[in-house]
Scaffold this active site. Structure first.
Site, PDB file in Angstrom:
ATOM      1  N   GLY A  81      63.405   4.176-108.078  1.00 22.51           N
ATOM      2  CA  GLY A  81      64.775   3.985-108.518  1.00 22.51           C
ATOM      3  C   GLY A  81      65.346   2.677-108.023  1.00 22.51           C
ATOM      4  O   GLY A  81      66.112   2.013-108.744  1.00 22.51           O
ATOM      5  N   THR A 251      49.432  -2.962-114.089  1.00 23.41           N
ATOM      6  CA  THR A 251      48.851  -1.830-114.804  1.00 23.41           C
ATOM      7  C   THR A 251      49.684  -0.585-114.559  1.00 23.41           C
ATOM      8  O   THR A 251      49.981  -0.227-113.412  1.00 23.41           O
ATOM      9  CB  THR A 251      47.403  -1.591-114.350  1.00 23.41           C
ATOM     10  OG1 THR A 251      46.652  -2.787-114.572  1.00 23.41           O
ATOM     11  CG2 THR A 251      46.780  -0.442-115.115  1.00 23.41           C
ATOM     12  N   CYS A 339      68.995   7.570 -96.907  1.00 32.71           N
ATOM     13  CA  CYS A 339      68.824   6.143 -96.668  1.00 32.71           C
ATOM     14  C   CYS A 339      69.437   5.691 -95.349  1.00 32.71           C
ATOM     15  O   CYS A 339      69.153   4.608 -94.877  1.00 32.71           O
ATOM     16  CB  CYS A 339      69.455   5.343 -97.814  1.00 32.71           C
ATOM     17  SG  CYS A 339      68.712   5.687 -99.421  1.00 32.71           S
TER      18      CYS A 339
END
Length: 390
Positions: A81, A251, A339
């Protein structure tokens, strides 16, 4: 990492930290595992294994797109995110046409996710971008009127999160979108916490860019997606091989994208069957039991009505969250945001809401999820009250 009541959130521990991360649903795991073994082909390759991987990737993209009411080509997979937020915020500013403002202006708000605030800081420090950080009220909300007042002729982007990860407070995104559309300004919203807990539709919200995250909706960590409205030009977050419409080289992680696609289907089905209402009942029951066991000591942080159905952020008088949580043997919960966990200082989110240091330091975040039961809620309330001293 999130501050949890027990490092061993296993058997016998009620998990109430779904805003930090969710368990991987067994059906999601079943869907992705084949793409880690026999389906290992590079989706850019033209032989059979590569073609199969490409088809699986695009099928997953379509499922994620359908989940938020977008077209398949409007979904870009990212690794997190935070990366999606960076692509949206920095990408929108650096992707401006040369005829754009000489000194672009970006608007965000004080309780925004750190990834958005960091992207804004980078733009300010390294690219000379003007940034306005709007204050919030005591519930953690910003108003559309405040956004409108802050917009200038140089404003190119407004980034306001859909729901706060700590308090669950919802922002008036539709009202803000009406302002930004009228002004010709792009609107990004980080909806990481909302996806899977309440219905999201990019057209109804009126956003140009929207972040959703796999590990918040029972898919693995390491996969997320950014909705990019058709016609919005962005500067790549990673240059190179041209994958993901040239916006994110490397990738692709086919297995985890497949997992996120399956998670989107499961979440859509759960929401259709009333998941938001079920989560709301459990959240409110948890607050009721806590208040009954700790009369007069439990105080809600955030908006009473405009908040996520699963999130309860409360302060308990006479406690310190980082001291309380380690004594909970049967509950895994957070002190503030994941966080900021582990730091014995008031949460910046709660500070921005003008809570006193004492109240902010006594705040715990309890977030219920897909497998939470009423019995879990009752057990948790009893354990928290016992630890808080009743």
């Amino acid at each position: 990492m999130s501050t949890v009541a027990a490092d061993r959130a296993g058997a016998g521990v009620v998990y109430l930290d779904h805003n930090a991360t969710t368990p991987v649903d067994a059906s999601v795991l079943d869907a992705l595992l084949p793409w880690l073994s026999e389906g290992f082909g590079n989706p850019s390759s033209t032989y059979a294994r590569g073609v199969a991987a490409r088809e699986a990737l695009e099928d997953a993209r379509g499922r994620v797109a359908a989940f938020v009411g977008a077209a398949s080509e409007e979904v870009v997979f990212t690794g997190s995110g935070s990366e999606a937020d960076l692509l949206a915020v920095r990408g929108a500013v650096l992707g401006l046409h040369p005829a754009g403002p000489a000194r672009p202006h970006v608007i965000t708000q004080a309780t925004e996710h750190p990834a958005v605030l960091a992207a804004c800081d980078e733009l300010r420090q390294w690219h000379g971008v003007d940034v306005t950080v709007l204050p919030v009220d005591q519930h953690g909300q910003v108003t559309a009127a405040a956004v409108a007042e802050a917009i200038t002729p140089a404003t190119v982007l407004v980034s306001i999160m859909h729901a706060n990860n700590e308090t669950g407070t919802l922002q008036p995104i539709q009202d803000i979108a009406a302002v930004t559309r009228e002004s010709g300004v792009l609107l990004h919203t980080d909806a990481a916490q909302s996806a899977g807990k309440m219905a999201l539709d990019v057209a109804e919200l009126g956003v140009d860019l929207m972040t959703i995250v796999g590990h918040k909706m029972y898919a693995p960590k390491g996969i997320a997606a950014l909705y990019v409205r058709d016609g919005v030009a962005l500067h790549p977050v990673i240059g190179g091989g041209g994958q993901e419409r040239g916006l994110r080289a490397g990738t692709e992680n086919v297995a985890f994208a497949v997992g996120m696609g399956r998670a989107a289907d499961l979440s859509a089905d759960a929401l259709t069957r009333g998941e938001s209402a079920r989560l709301t009942r459990l959240r409110d029951l948890l607050e009721e039991h806590l208040s009954a066991r700790l009369p007069g000591r439990v105080h809600l942080n955030g908006h009473r009505d405009q908040r996520l159905p699963n999130t309860l952020n409360v302060s308990i008088d006479g406690t310190r969250a980082l001291s309380l949580l380690p004594h909970l043997d049967v509950v895994a919960a957070s002190a503030g945001s994941a966080c900021h966990a582990g730091q014995d200082r008031p949460s910046p989110v709660l500070e921005a809401m003008d809570l006193s240091p004492e109240r902010a330091l006594s705040a715990i975040r309890l977030s219920v999820g897909r497998w939470t039961t009423e019995a879990d809620v009752v057990t948790s309330a009893r354990a928290i009250a016992d630890a808080a001293g009743h």
